[in-house]
Design a protein around this motif. Structure first.
Motif, PDB file in Angstrom:
ATOM      1  N   LYS A  37      33.616  10.829 -15.960  1.00  0.00           N
ATOM      2  CA  LYS A  37      34.692  11.227 -15.046  1.00  0.00           C
ATOM      3  C   LYS A  37      34.453  10.659 -13.647  1.00  0.00           C
ATOM      4  O   LYS A  37      35.360  10.087 -13.036  1.00  0.00           O
ATOM      5  CB  LYS A  37      34.776  12.754 -14.991  1.00  0.00           C
ATOM      6  CG  LYS A  37      35.892  13.294 -14.157  1.00  0.00           C
ATOM      7  CD  LYS A  37      35.894  14.828 -14.240  1.00  0.00           C
ATOM      8  CE  LYS A  37      36.985  15.422 -13.412  1.00  0.00           C
ATOM      9  NZ  LYS A  37      37.007  16.889 -13.520  1.00  0.00           N
ATOM     10  N   VAL A  38      33.235  10.782 -13.159  1.00  0.00           N
ATOM     11  CA  VAL A  38      32.907  10.322 -11.811  1.00  0.00           C
ATOM     12  C   VAL A  38      32.900   8.798 -11.722  1.00  0.00           C
ATOM     13  O   VAL A  38      33.525   8.219 -10.835  1.00  0.00           O
ATOM     14  CB  VAL A  38      31.538  10.887 -11.360  1.00  0.00           C
ATOM     15  CG1 VAL A  38      31.048  10.219 -10.094  1.00  0.00           C
ATOM     16  CG2 VAL A  38      31.630  12.395 -11.183  1.00  0.00           C
ATOM     17  N   HIS A  39      32.218   8.149 -12.664  1.00  0.00           N
ATOM     18  CA  HIS A  39      32.000   6.704 -12.555  1.00  0.00           C
ATOM     19  C   HIS A  39      33.158   5.861 -13.084  1.00  0.00           C
ATOM     20  O   HIS A  39      33.355   4.742 -12.615  1.00  0.00           O
ATOM     21  CB  HIS A  39      30.702   6.311 -13.247  1.00  0.00           C
ATOM     22  CG  HIS A  39      29.494   6.883 -12.588  1.00  0.00           C
ATOM     23  ND1 HIS A  39      29.004   6.406 -11.397  1.00  0.00           N
ATOM     24  CD2 HIS A  39      28.697   7.920 -12.945  1.00  0.00           C
ATOM     25  CE1 HIS A  39      27.941   7.117 -11.047  1.00  0.00           C
ATOM     26  NE2 HIS A  39      27.737   8.043 -11.968  1.00  0.00           N
ATOM     27  N   VAL A  40      33.912   6.376 -14.044  1.00  0.00           N
ATOM     28  CA  VAL A  40      35.010   5.595 -14.605  1.00  0.00           C
ATOM     29  C   VAL A  40      36.327   5.906 -13.903  1.00  0.00           C
ATOM     30  O   VAL A  40      37.093   5.007 -13.585  1.00  0.00           O
ATOM     31  CB  VAL A  40      35.132   5.827 -16.132  1.00  0.00           C
ATOM     32  CG1 VAL A  40      36.339   5.098 -16.703  1.00  0.00           C
ATOM     33  CG2 VAL A  40      33.859   5.378 -16.844  1.00  0.00           C
ATOM     34  N   PHE A  41      36.563   7.186 -13.640  1.00  0.00           N
ATOM     35  CA  PHE A  41      37.853   7.573 -13.077  1.00  0.00           C
ATOM     36  C   PHE A  41      37.792   7.981 -11.615  1.00  0.00           C
ATOM     37  O   PHE A  41      38.820   8.127 -10.968  1.00  0.00           O
ATOM     38  CB  PHE A  41      38.456   8.738 -13.880  1.00  0.00           C
ATOM     39  CG  PHE A  41      38.668   8.395 -15.316  1.00  0.00           C
ATOM     40  CD1 PHE A  41      39.649   7.502 -15.690  1.00  0.00           C
ATOM     41  CD2 PHE A  41      37.862   8.944 -16.301  1.00  0.00           C
ATOM     42  CE1 PHE A  41      39.848   7.165 -17.012  1.00  0.00           C
ATOM     43  CE2 PHE A  41      38.051   8.615 -17.632  1.00  0.00           C
ATOM     44  CZ  PHE A  41      39.036   7.722 -17.982  1.00  0.00           C
ATOM     45  N   GLY A  42      36.595   8.123 -11.076  1.00  0.00           N
ATOM     46  CA  GLY A  42      36.442   8.609  -9.709  1.00  0.00           C
ATOM     47  C   GLY A  42      37.064   7.728  -8.645  1.00  0.00           C
ATOM     48  O   GLY A  42      37.554   8.233  -7.634  1.00  0.00           O
ATOM     49  N   ASN A  43      37.073   6.442  -8.857  1.00  0.00           N
ATOM     50  CA  ASN A  43      37.586   5.524  -7.835  1.00  0.00           C
ATOM     51  C   ASN A  43      39.015   5.064  -8.087  1.00  0.00           C
ATOM     52  O   ASN A  43      39.527   4.240  -7.348  1.00  0.00           O
ATOM     53  CB  ASN A  43      36.669   4.301  -7.731  1.00  0.00           C
ATOM     54  CG  ASN A  43      35.293   4.677  -7.248  1.00  0.00           C
ATOM     55  OD1 ASN A  43      35.142   5.586  -6.439  1.00  0.00           O
ATOM     56  ND2 ASN A  43      34.286   4.001  -7.754  1.00  0.00           N
ATOM     57  N   ILE A  44      39.635   5.593  -9.133  1.00  0.00           N
ATOM     58  CA  ILE A  44      41.015   5.202  -9.439  1.00  0.00           C
ATOM     59  C   ILE A  44      41.953   6.084  -8.628  1.00  0.00           C
ATOM     60  O   ILE A  44      41.913   7.306  -8.722  1.00  0.00           O
ATOM     61  CB  ILE A  44      41.307   5.343 -10.944  1.00  0.00           C
ATOM     62  CG1 ILE A  44      40.400   4.403 -11.740  1.00  0.00           C
ATOM     63  CG2 ILE A  44      42.776   5.050 -11.234  1.00  0.00           C
ATOM     64  CD1 ILE A  44      40.518   4.552 -13.242  1.00  0.00           C
ATOM     65  N   SER A  45      42.802   5.456  -7.844  1.00  0.00           N
ATOM     66  CA  SER A  45      43.724   6.218  -6.998  1.00  0.00           C
ATOM     67  C   SER A  45      44.824   6.847  -7.849  1.00  0.00           C
ATOM     68  O   SER A  45      45.119   6.394  -8.948  1.00  0.00           O
ATOM     69  CB  SER A  45      44.343   5.312  -5.934  1.00  0.00           C
ATOM     70  OG  SER A  45      45.273   4.437  -6.530  1.00  0.00           O
ATOM     71  N   SER A  46      45.426   7.885  -7.314  1.00  0.00           N
ATOM     72  CA  SER A  46      46.501   8.587  -8.026  1.00  0.00           C
ATOM     73  C   SER A  46      47.741   7.705  -8.163  1.00  0.00           C
ATOM     74  O   SER A  46      48.614   7.994  -8.972  1.00  0.00           O
ATOM     75  CB  SER A  46      46.840   9.899  -7.321  1.00  0.00           C
ATOM     76  OG  SER A  46      47.212   9.648  -5.991  1.00  0.00           O
ATOM     77  N   GLU A  47      47.804   6.640  -7.381  1.00  0.00           N
ATOM     78  CA  GLU A  47      48.926   5.702  -7.518  1.00  0.00           C
ATOM     79  C   GLU A  47      48.806   4.890  -8.803  1.00  0.00           C
ATOM     80  O   GLU A  47      49.797   4.508  -9.403  1.00  0.00           O
ATOM     81  CB  GLU A  47      48.975   4.756  -6.313  1.00  0.00           C
ATOM     82  CG  GLU A  47      49.249   5.470  -5.013  1.00  0.00           C
ATOM     83  CD  GLU A  47      48.865   4.619  -3.805  1.00  0.00           C
ATOM     84  OE1 GLU A  47      48.491   3.445  -3.969  1.00  0.00           O
ATOM     85  OE2 GLU A  47      48.940   5.156  -2.691  1.00  0.00           O
ATOM     86  N   GLN A  51      46.754  12.386 -12.524  1.00  0.00           N
ATOM     87  CA  GLN A  51      45.708  13.294 -13.000  1.00  0.00           C
ATOM     88  C   GLN A  51      45.890  13.575 -14.491  1.00  0.00           C
ATOM     89  O   GLN A  51      44.926  13.665 -15.245  1.00  0.00           O
ATOM     90  CB  GLN A  51      45.712  14.607 -12.196  1.00  0.00           C
ATOM     91  CG  GLN A  51      44.550  15.517 -12.531  1.00  0.00           C
ATOM     92  CD  GLN A  51      43.193  14.858 -12.283  1.00  0.00           C
ATOM     93  OE1 GLN A  51      42.967  14.258 -11.243  1.00  0.00           O
ATOM     94  NE2 GLN A  51      42.288  14.948 -13.254  1.00  0.00           N
ATOM     95  N   GLU A  52      47.134  13.672 -14.913  1.00  0.00           N
ATOM     96  CA  GLU A  52      47.418  13.901 -16.332  1.00  0.00           C
ATOM     97  C   GLU A  52      46.900  12.737 -17.190  1.00  0.00           C
ATOM     98  O   GLU A  52      46.303  12.953 -18.252  1.00  0.00           O
ATOM     99  CB  GLU A  52      48.931  14.062 -16.532  1.00  0.00           C
ATOM    100  CG  GLU A  52      49.341  14.431 -17.937  1.00  0.00           C
ATOM    101  CD  GLU A  52      50.845  14.635 -18.042  1.00  0.00           C
ATOM    102  OE1 GLU A  52      51.457  13.918 -18.856  1.00  0.00           O
ATOM    103  OE2 GLU A  52      51.377  15.504 -17.322  1.00  0.00           O
ATOM    104  N   GLU A  53      47.100  11.520 -16.702  1.00  0.00           N
ATOM    105  CA  GLU A  53      46.596  10.341 -17.429  1.00  0.00           C
ATOM    106  C   GLU A  53      45.071  10.323 -17.434  1.00  0.00           C
ATOM    107  O   GLU A  53      44.450  10.005 -18.456  1.00  0.00           O
ATOM    108  CB  GLU A  53      47.141   9.063 -16.798  1.00  0.00           C
ATOM    109  CG  GLU A  53      48.621   8.854 -17.027  1.00  0.00           C
ATOM    110  CD  GLU A  53      49.193   7.719 -16.187  1.00  0.00           C
ATOM    111  OE1 GLU A  53      50.092   7.032 -16.708  1.00  0.00           O
ATOM    112  OE2 GLU A  53      48.748   7.514 -15.032  1.00  0.00           O
ATOM    113  N   LYS A  54      44.463  10.669 -16.311  1.00  0.00           N
ATOM    114  CA  LYS A  54      43.001  10.732 -16.256  1.00  0.00           C
ATOM    115  C   LYS A  54      42.482  11.761 -17.256  1.00  0.00           C
ATOM    116  O   LYS A  54      41.509  11.502 -17.972  1.00  0.00           O
ATOM    117  CB  LYS A  54      42.528  11.091 -14.845  1.00  0.00           C
ATOM    118  CG  LYS A  54      42.689   9.990 -13.834  1.00  0.00           C
ATOM    119  CD  LYS A  54      42.221  10.448 -12.455  1.00  0.00           C
ATOM    120  CE  LYS A  54      42.489   9.401 -11.392  1.00  0.00           C
ATOM    121  NZ  LYS A  54      42.062   9.840 -10.052  1.00  0.00           N
ATOM    122  N   ASP A  55      43.134  12.928 -17.298  1.00  0.00           N
ATOM    123  CA  ASP A  55      42.723  13.969 -18.241  1.00  0.00           C
ATOM    124  C   ASP A  55      42.869  13.509 -19.686  1.00  0.00           C
ATOM    125  O   ASP A  55      41.999  13.773 -20.523  1.00  0.00           O
ATOM    126  CB  ASP A  55      43.532  15.251 -18.013  1.00  0.00           C
ATOM    127  CG  ASP A  55      43.188  15.942 -16.707  1.00  0.00           C
ATOM    128  OD1 ASP A  55      42.131  15.628 -16.105  1.00  0.00           O
ATOM    129  OD2 ASP A  55      43.990  16.800 -16.265  1.00  0.00           O
TER     130      ASP A  55
END
Length: 177
Positions: A37-47, A51-55
């Motif tokens: 979560k931190v290393h793969v998705f942490g730096n991806i902006s909400s644009e 959050q739903e896609e990240k989840d």
């Protein structure tokens, strides 16, 4: 749509390599979804990703982790459903070798490098399509590490890529997969 699903629909060889990469990433992050979560998705902006896609993606990683644990793939090996795809690609290769002159030419161009890699594996790999997949995956890892690939190895990998591209195109055009 998850990237793995998209790759599976569009280019089956890329899907297999993506899954190998996913397995490696999971092992490197010690099967820990928080690290992912931190290393793969942490730096991806909400644009770029909601959050739903990240989840959704994190849930997918969790399911892959569960499968890897269930199949006891903690240190090495590949998921059985991914290897089933490799076996189907191998069967398609054999079929095409008997019926398609274009594929025969591509495969025969790659054959010396395939044979060389099978011998170098000392019995660990005997499937020509697995050799091609391993070679392309190895190239990806080498590039991620910022290392140079010698010209002769690059030529082999180009041959492997040609075989895999042809198989992927045939796979996509065959509705039975």
């Amino acid at each position: 749509m998850l990237l793995a699903q998209k790759k599976k629909q569009e280019n089956i060889a890329e899907y297999v390599i993506y899954m190998y990469q996913t397995e490696l990433l999971i092992r490197n992050f010690e099967f820990d979804t928080e690290k992912i979560k931190v290393h793969v998705f942490g730096n991806i902006s909400s644009e770029k990703m909601t959050q739903e896609e990240k989840d959704e993606h994190l849930n997918w990683y969790a399911s892959v982790i569960n499968e890897m644990k269930k199949e006891e793939l903690i240190k090495e090996g590949h998921l059985s459903y991914v290897q089933d795809v490799v076996e189907k690609l191998s069967a398609l290769s054999i079929e095409l070798l008997g019926s398609n002159e274009d594929y025969q030419l591509l495969f025969n161009n790659a054959r010396p490098a395939i044979r060389e890699n099978i011998m170098a594996s000392k019995g660990l790999v005997s499937n020509p399509i697995q050799v091609c997949l391993n070679g392309v995956f190895g190239l990806l890892i080498t590039r991620m590490k910022g290392k140079e690939v010698p010209d002769d190895v690059q030529e082999q990998l180009t041959q492997f890529g040609n075989v895999l591209s042809f198989l992927s195109n045939q796979w996509k055009s065959d509705d039975t997969n």
